[in-house]
Every structure is written in structure tokens, then in C-alpha cells.
Scaffold this motif. Structure first.
Motif, mmCIF file in Angstrom:
data_model
loop_
_atom_site.group_PDB
_atom_site.id
_atom_site.type_symbol
_atom_site.label_atom_id
_atom_site.label_comp_id
_atom_site.label_asym_id
_atom_site.label_seq_id
_atom_site.Cartn_x
_atom_site.Cartn_y
_atom_site.Cartn_z
ATOM 1 N N GLN A 162 0.819 -1.220 0.000
ATOM 2 C CA GLN A 162 0.000 0.000 0.000
ATOM 3 C C GLN A 162 0.846 1.260 0.000
ATOM 4 O OE1 GLN A 162 -3.348 -0.280 -0.314
ATOM 5 N NE2 GLN A 162 -2.926 -2.486 -0.435
ATOM 6 N N ARG A 217 -1.264 7.487 7.994
ATOM 7 C CA ARG A 217 -1.900 6.310 7.392
ATOM 8 C C ARG A 217 -1.904 5.097 8.330
ATOM 9 N NH1 ARG A 217 -0.069 5.189 1.363
ATOM 10 N NH2 ARG A 217 -1.998 3.958 1.530
ATOM 11 N N GLU A 220 -5.081 2.890 8.528
ATOM 12 C CA GLU A 220 -5.279 1.876 7.490
ATOM 13 C C GLU A 220 -4.686 0.539 7.926
ATOM 14 O OE1 GLU A 220 -4.139 3.089 3.494
ATOM 15 O OE2 GLU A 220 -4.185 5.184 4.138
ATOM 16 N N GLN A 223 -6.871 -1.012 10.774
ATOM 17 C CA GLN A 223 -8.089 -1.638 10.250
ATOM 18 C C GLN A 223 -7.765 -2.912 9.473
ATOM 19 O OE1 GLN A 223 -11.107 -0.922 11.187
ATOM 20 N NE2 GLN A 223 -10.214 0.732 12.448
ATOM 21 N N HIS A 224 -6.583 -2.966 8.844
ATOM 22 C CA HIS A 224 -6.170 -4.198 8.176
ATOM 23 C C HIS A 224 -6.016 -5.333 9.179
ATOM 24 C CE1 HIS A 224 -3.934 -7.043 5.716
ATOM 25 N NE2 HIS A 224 -2.953 -7.016 6.621
#
Length: 884
Positions: A162, A217, A220, A223-224
Motif C-alpha cells: 500500500q 496512514r 489503514e 483496520q487491516h
């Protein structure tokens, strides 16, 4: 109760409501009850208990309370005897990985490790690396940790896919397996780091890998982890927020009904830690003998270090093979889509539960933004891996302590050390980051190292066997790993015993366990022929590391980031400053100081402008037409800068809408969307098409964001209200009311308005507006102070940007003042501090009389007294960043 028990045939047990361990704590219990209900003590009514019978009673007192029915007391004892659960009965299993083709976790970890090793070393790893990998993998397999390493590898892989910048740090950097898996960026074999600092068989405790992630970030990645493991099997660790003097005074003062203004005044004068001294009350204008104040101080000193509320750990995750609620109490966090357990990291570690730490690091965000800006505006592809590794200009800048905004080496103490240590290579930076810490300072290791580095004393080793351990640091132990190796080599500790020493020294203030090692360490060292003086100094340093010491691996991880940031500041100051401003909040300095430092490096800073600003700060390659019209002084400075600079480096820094107070991101998006359709033709056109609320227009007007559209700030404020009321009119109406003739803002007012609206000013420094008055009084600027000789007595005045009172400084306070030309660092001895504490703590613009102390390129002003500068109008100031 008895009648109902008889009716239903239920046995009774004896119990009392315990709210405190002894009666003397009742006043504190009543105060906390009032705080919970939001009432004062005087109006509590039935919220508080009517008596003091809620203490933890002794066995005799408890039996006496129920003397009329001894059977219920007997039953209570029977119930207590049946409560035999112990926390170590919890059965925890780390979640197993879904592996390809039925491969075992151990085999899959080995395969990934050696694949990573081939990538790291460009082929089969060297023999020494392969041997280290095999040794580490054997320990990991024996302790059943492969699943944990596979989890961390998967998270890092997700970040890479990502394009989320991340890097492992801490003791994990001691592991060659972590390096080959891509979790860390430091080669521990090349640097000779100690794996037992990370994992040891004797300790048999879960490894702790800290993964730094660019903070913008990080959510992110969090939540992953939730998505991969499920909310049932993943929860974040809690953080217990405890009462400190300021929060205790504010909360308990409300309960006692004291005036809010008095509480605010007192709270601002209090230190971050420690009991409240009656002298502080007098400084705040309160009578320490007044009954209500006496009561307040008694309650506050009792409340200190009590838990206040639960927060979320910065990034600690608990993962479980079974649902985590079967192990620990959980709750939904205030933030959406997060689950938090009600235990903190110490509870989790005590029970040997595996914790995954995903920490936000602003410095990585800054680097990521800077690399993108270079790619966009200069076509330069850079990364942490491709930055030139030994740039002379960068190290020259670092040696000058020109490091405002540079991660880890920007603090006042680091800036004072840089000209002394003069880093010239990467390992010097590792030492620089580590040496300004309580461990080496308390152990009196800093000055011996500096003297040996400068050749003022010979490099000697207390015993030949210690030369391999201390060679890199010139015979002086500076790192935790060295302390552990000293224990192994000089005191015959096993690696596990050495790691237990590390754990004990990290907890010595809480448990005193470190004292158990003193006699053994010193006796064994002396038995090997090591001088008692050195053995004693090593032990004192171990104590210092208990307060705060850096492992070498941790410092090396941070040094990579520090060097990358320094390189960008040296060669691309515009992109560096822009990225740093967009990565806020982070670092040691306020945005206004970062902006002033950028100006000193030739960066032209353009103000917020509704015709040119984006939400974030941007790099501009040319001056907008609106700038020439709205800010002729800046436009002139830009033209001069462009003439003096090569074409390739002509960039400017445009301040973003995000720096306008009271303007939200949704407001910024509305402005940008309207401007994307077509540029604003006038102030009226802006008001009509953006449809911002009147208070948002006021914020932009006060910031000067409408200057390019014509109206002055005062005119924009005057017209804004009228334009909001008429923007829905479909027919143009004539307004014959003559506009007031507003007096234009002078420089002093312009800067003050800028600071009030945006906390900075591209148009000038607050001290510029009063420089003429100060110069008339013989008060120099910072640039002149730096050129003065050692021992010179002088008067100086500046804006306070930082106050520090380190625990290792024995009461000495350090302060940094700023003006339009630079910094002046101030040293305040305890007696001077005691005399002027109120003035120094409470005034953002202050005058100092003192004597200059200059040594090895480092200059301090040693304060003798403080005073309020005599100026017609006090300059705009910002809130200082204070560390105690």
C-alpha cells in the motif's frame, strides 16, 4: 433480607461495601464521587455516603459487625476459600497462520527468512549471517514464536503493497531474522548487535516488535489487522491515564467550588510531576493557610498517580487464537471500528500475552511527503534506501547544529551536543542519538567519551577482555547492549541473566530489584582485575538506564530516519519544510519556528491565499499573479531570491488553508471545489459560491487570505456580514452606503493578526516589530549575541519557545528564546529559578540579564535575573513547548 432468605431457603453471607482501605480516605472518596456526578462538595446531597463505615475492615471488626449472626461470617469465609482463581491459569494461544500447502509455521518462517536474506545481500547470505539466522530461528522455534514473526512480516508486506512507509525499531533491530524479513532496516550482524537483548531462552517471554508507521496512514494498518483477524480476535491495549498535579488541581478545585480563574492560574505554575509546594500557592496568589486551600492540597497530594481514565495505547494490539473476550475484559473504543481491552501494556506483559505494536511516527510521514514533493516538482526519485549515505554537506550542517525539524537531533540538548561530538558518519549519529539520555549522563560517561573522541585523554580499557565490547565507543559504555555484554564478559553472567539485568534496571524505581545485582556485578568484576572505580561507575550507569537508556539497535533505527531528514533539509529546504508542516503535529518546534527557520535557509514563504492555497502547504515554482498584488514585499523578496538561485532550485513554500484557525477540512474542500470550477473574481463571488458560514469568512479575513481579491482585512471583515445576508439575492442591488475609510495595518498589527489567525506569519517575525525599540535600549538580536565573546555580560529579550527541566539536571532549568535572527539558549540555576519562577513560567516575551558561556562552538546565556521588556506594544507570541 433475612425474611426473604428464609422464605426462599437461601443462605446468607456477610459483606460490606468497601470504598477505601481506611477511614482517613473518606474525604477523597467523597470528592471523587462529587467529580463523577458533576457536583460540588457543598451541593452533593445524597450523592455521598452518610458515614465513614466503608473502609476495609479487619477480621475482628468484620466479625464484630455481624456478631449477632456468626453463621453468615462463617459462610463468607467459605466463599473466600473457594475463590482460588489465579491469573496464571489463563490459557493463551497466539493465532495460527493460514499457511500454504500445509507447511508448518516454523518451516514457512525459515523459507521467508532466507528469501529475504538473498534480497538483502544480493545472493546467498554470508556465512556469519547464515549462522546467526540458524541460531535465531532455532530459539524462535523452541519458544514457539514463529506465528508472531509471520504476523509482523504480513503487516509489513501490507504496508509495502500500500506504499505506507514503515520501519521496525527497538530491540527487534537486534534480530537478523527481523532484518531479513524486512521488518527492520539495520543489519545487526554487521553492527555486532546482541540478539539476547531481543529474545532469550532463559527469559522465555514474548518478543516485542515495535513497528513505526507514518502516522497519517496508521489507521489503514490498524483496520487491516482488524479485518484479517476479526474484531473478536483482535483488540487494542488500554493506556491508564493517571492524575498529575495540574489535572488533580483542576478536578478537585471544581469539587471544592474554588474560582476557575484561580485554578487556571495555579495549574499553569505547577510542574508536571511531584507534590504541590505551598510556595507555588503564594506565587498563584492563594493563601496556603486558608482552610479550603489546605483541604485542596491534602486531597491533591493523595490523588496523585491515581487512575483518571482509560485511553488507548498508541498502537498495542492483543491477538488471540480464541476470542479475546474469553481472556480479558473488552469494550468498544470511542473511536469508530476499534475494540479496546481494559488492561494496559504492563498487565499484558505480566501475563506473557503477545502484543503487536503499530506506532505512528510523524517523521516517516514527513519523509514520505517530501519524497513525493521531490518526485512531483523536481522529477527526483529518492527513498530512504537511495539517499546518498555519506553526504559531506549534510554532516557539515549537522555539526553546526543546524537541525531544526530534524528527527531526534533537533532538541535543545541535542543541538548543544552536536558541535561537541561533531558526527561525521552514520555510527556517529547513532552515538549522538544515544548519548543525550539519562543513562549515560547519570553514569558520568558523556564527558569521558567526548574527551577521548577529541584526543584529550587516552582510550583505555579496564580489562583486556572488555576491548571487543567497548572498542566502538572508545572504552566507554553507552548502550544497553554494551551493559549486558559487560555483565557477560566481565561478571560471567549468562545471556539470560544479562537480559534479566536489563529488565531489572528498567524497573529499579518500582521494585528495587537492580540492587540485587550490585554486589554480584562489582565482586565478579573485581575478581577479574577490573578497578572498583570502573565497576561502580558501570553500576551507576545501569541505574541511569533504568530511567531512560537507548539500546544501540533502537538508536541505529532512529539514526537512519534522522540522516534522511537531515539530507533533505540540507539539499531541499523548501520540500523539507513543506513536508514537515504538512506532517504536523510532530517534533520539537511549533510551526512558526519551522517557518522562520525555513526563511533563514532562503525559503520564500507565501501566505495563505484563497486564489492559490491548497488545503495542505504546497511547493510553488512560480509566483502567482495574486501574490504580486497582495504581498508586494514578499514578491520583491521572491524576485531577489530567484536572481540569486539556480533555476533548478527556485521553489517557494505556499502556506495551506489548514493553518487558518477555525477552518475545518470540509470548509477547505468547499473552497477548492468552487475554485476548481473557475477562479474567484471578487470577494463577493467567493462569498456567494463557497457559501461558507460567517465565522469562517471572518477567520479567512483575519488571516489576510482575501488580500489578493482586493479588500484589506478590515474591509473584508466589514463587508463579510453584508455579503452573507445578500448572497441569495437574484437581482443585483445597489449599495449606496459609503465604505468606511479603514486605517491600513502596520507591520506590528499585520504580524499580530497573522499569529492570532494562523499561529505564524510569512510577513515577518513578531520581534521585528519591536526591534527598533529594543535596539534603542541596547538589547541585541540573537545573531549579535552569538558573535560576542565568552564571559560577556549582556541584556537580551526574546520570545520563549521552549522550557525544560530534565530530571538529570539537578534542578537546573533550560530555556530557548527566539527572535527574527535565531535562537539564544538560556541556563537557569536553581536559586535564580526560585526567585523568578512565576515570571519565567508565565510570560511568553521575556528579558534576561546574564553572562555568556561559550565552549567548543556551543553558547549559552547563564541567567542572573529576568525582567519584562519595556516596549510600547508587546509582540505577538505563541505558546511555548515545555518539557519537564
Amino acid at each position: 433480607m433475612r425474611r426473604r432468605a428464609e422464605r426462599y431457603g437461601l443462605p446468607l453471607v456477610a459483606a460490606s461495601e468497601v470504598l477505601y482501605h481506611q477511614r482517613a480516605r473518606r474525604p477523597l472518596q467523597d470528592a471523587l464521587t462529587c467529580l463523577r456526578h458533576g457536583v460540588t462538595l457543598a451541593s452533593a446531597g445524597r450523592c455521598t455516603k452518610p458515614n465513614a463505615e466503608h473502609e476495609l475492615k479487619t477480621g475482628y471488626a468484620f466479625a464484630q459487625l455481624f456478631h449477632d449472626e456468626p453463621a453468615v461470617v462463617s459462610r463468607t469465609l467459605q466463599v473466600a476459600e473457594r475463590c482460588t482463581f489465579r491469573m496464571d491459569e489463563l490459557r493463551y494461544r497466539y493465532p495460527s497462520e493460514k499457511l500454504p500447502d500445509g507447511t508448518t509455521s516454523s518451516a514457512w518462517l525459515r523459507q521467508l527468512t532466507y528469501e529475504g536474506a538473498r534480497g538483502r545481500y544480493g545472493g546467498p547470505p554470508p556465512a556469519a549471517v547464515a549462522a546467526q539466522l540458524d541460531r535465531e530461528l532455532a530459539v524462535i522455534d523452541e519458544l514457539d514464536y514463529p506465528g508472531y514473526f509471520l504476523t509482523m512480516h504480513e503487516i509489513v508486506r501490507f504496508c509495502r503493497e500500500q506504499q505506507i512507509l514503515c520501519q521496525g525499531r527497538g530491540s527487534a533491530a537486534n534480530s537478523a531474522v527481523c532484518y531479513c524479513l524486512g521488518i527492520t532496516a539495520v543489519d545487526p550482524v554487521r553492527m555486532g548487535l546482541l540478539f539476547e537483548r531481543f529474545i532469550s531462552k532463559e527469559r522465555a517471554e514474548p518478543p516485542d516488535i515495535d513497528l513505526d508507521i507514518m502516522h497519517q496512514r496508521r489507521e489503514e494498518v490498524i483496520q487491516h489487522v482488524y479485518d484479517k483477524n476479526g474484531r473478536d480476535h483482535a483488540a487494542m491495549v488500554a493506556n491508564v491515564i493517571r492524575y498529575r498535579p495540574r489535572s488533580a488541581v483542576r478536578d478537585l478545585g471544581k469539587v471544592l467550588g474554588l474560582p476557575q480563574t484561580a485554578l487556571d492560574r495555579l495549574a499553569k505554575l505547577l510542574p508536571h510531576y511531584g507534590d504541590i509546594d505551598p510556595a507555588m500557592l503564594r506565587h498563584a496568589g492563594l493563601d496556603p493557610e486558608r482552610p479550603s486551600i489546605v483541604h485542596l492540597i491534602e486531597l491533591v497530594n493523595e490523588l496523585l498517580d491515581f487512575p483518571r481514565h482509560l485511553s488507548i495505547h498508541p498502537g498495542g494490539f492483543l491477538l488471540g487464537h480464541e476470542p479475546v473476550h474469553t481472556l480479558v475484559p473488552i469494550e468498544n473504543a470511542a473511536m469508530e471500528n476499534r475494540t479496546v481491552i481494559q488492561w494496559d501494556k504492563y498487565d499484558v506483559e505480566a501475563l506473557n500475552l503477545f502484543k503487536v505494536d503499530l506506532l505512528g511516527l510523524g517523521a516517516l510521514t514527513q519523509l514520505d511527503i517530501a519524497f513525493e514533493l521531490l518526485r512531483e516538482h523536481r522529477g527526483i526519485e529518492l527513498s530512504m534506501a537511495t539517499i546518498p549515505p555519506a553526504d559531506t554537506s549534510t554532516y557539515d550542517m549537522v555539526c553546526r547544529a543546524d537541525t531544526v525539524g530534524v528527527f531526534q537531533i533537533e532538541s535543545r540538548a541535542q543541538m548543544a551536543m552536536l558541535p561537541r561530538l561533531r558526527p561525521r558518519n552514520f555510527y556517529d549519529l547513532v552515538i549522538e542519538i544515544s548519548i543525550v539520555r539519562p543513562g549515560p549522563i547519570s553514569g558520568d560517561m558523556v564527558h569521558p567519551y567526548l574527551r577521548r573522541r577529541r584526543g584529550e585523554e587516552p582510550v583505555e580499557y579496564p580489562h583486556p577482555s572488555l576491548e571487543p565490547v567497548l572498542e566502538k565507543t572508545l572504552g566507554v559504555p553507552l548502550f544497553q547492549e554494551q551493559v549486558m555484554r559487560l555483565a557477560v564478559v566481565a561478571a560471567d553472567y549468562t545471556p539470560g541473566e544479562a537480559d534479566q539485568l536489563r529488565r531489572d534496571m528498567a524497573a529499579w524505581r518500582r521494585t528495587g530489584r537492580i540492587e540485587l545485582h550490585k554486589e554480584k556485578l562489582i565482586a565478579r568484576m573485581r575478581a577479574k582485575g577490573i578497578e572498583p572505580e570502573f565497576a561502580e561507575r558501570v553500576f551507576q550507569q545501569i541505574r541511569g538506564f533504568g530511567e531512560y537508556g537507548f539500546p544501540e539497535s533502537h538508536a541505529a533505527s532512529f539514526a537512519l530516519i534522522a540522516y534522511a531528514a537531515a539530507y533533505l533539509k540540507c539539499h531541499y529546504p523548501t520540500e523539507f519544510a513543506c513536508a514537515l508542516l504538512n506532517a504536523q503535529p510532530m517534533g520539537f518546534y511549533a510551526p512558526s519556528t519551522i517557518i522562520e527557520d525555513a526563511k533563514h535557509h532562503g525559503v520564500v514563504v507565501l501566505p495563505v491565499d484563497v486564489l492559490a492555497s491548497e488545503w495542505d502547504c504546497t511547493v510553488a515554482t512560480r509566483l502567482a499573479l495574486s501574490d504580486r498584488r497582495a504581498a508586494p514585499d514578499i514578491a520583491r523578496a521572491t524576485r531577489e531570491s530567484d536572481r540569486a538561485s539556480p533555476v533548478a532550485t527556485r521553489t517557494k513554500l505556499r502556506m495551506g488553508l489548514r493553518y487558518v484557525r477555525h477552518l475545518g477540512k470540509a470548509d477547505g474542500e468547499r473552497i477548492l471545489a468552487a475554485r476548481a470550477e473557475r477562479s474567484f473574481e471578487s470577494y463577493e463571488d467567493f462569498v456567494r459560491r463557497t457559501r461558507l458560514h460567517e465565522n469562517k469568512l471572518r477567520a479567512l479575513a483575519e488571516a489576510g487570505a482575501f488580500d489578493s481579491l482586493g479588500p484589506s482585512r478590515r474591509e473584508a471583515l466589514w463587508d463579510g456580514r453584508k455579503l452573507v445576508r445578500t448572497r441569495d439575492h437574484t437581482l443585483p442591488l445597489r449599495h449606496d452606503e459609503p465604505a468606511p475609510d479603514f486605517e491600513p495595518l502596520d507591520l506590528f498589527e499585520t504580524i499580530r493578526w497573522d499569529y492570532a489567525a494562523t499561529d505564524h506569519s510569512p510577513r515577518g517575525h513578531p520581534m521585528e516589530a519591536v526591534r527598533e525599540q529594543l535596539s534603542a535600549q541596547g538589547i541585541p538580536d540573537a545573531r549579535s549575541v552569538v558573535s560576542m565573546p565568552n564571559g560577556r555580560r549582556l541584556r537580551y529579550a526574546g520570545a520563549v519557545i521552549c522550557r525544560q527541566r530534565p530530571g538529570t539536571a539537578k534542578g537546573v532549568v533550560f530555556m530557548t528564546l527566539e527572535d527574527e535572527t535565531g535562537f539564544v539558549n538560556v541556563v537557569i540555576w536553581p536559586k535564580v529559578w526560585e526567585k523568578h519562577a512565576v515570571l519565567v513560567k508565565s510570560h511568553p516575551f521575556i528579558g534576561i540579564t546574564g553572562k555568556l558561556q561559550s565552549e567548543q562552538g556551543v553558547m549559552h546565556l547563564v541567567a542572573e535575573r529576568f525582567w519584562k521588556p519595556k516596549v510600547v506594544r508587546s509582540p505577538a507570541t505563541k505558546r511555548s513547548r515545555d518539557f519537564h
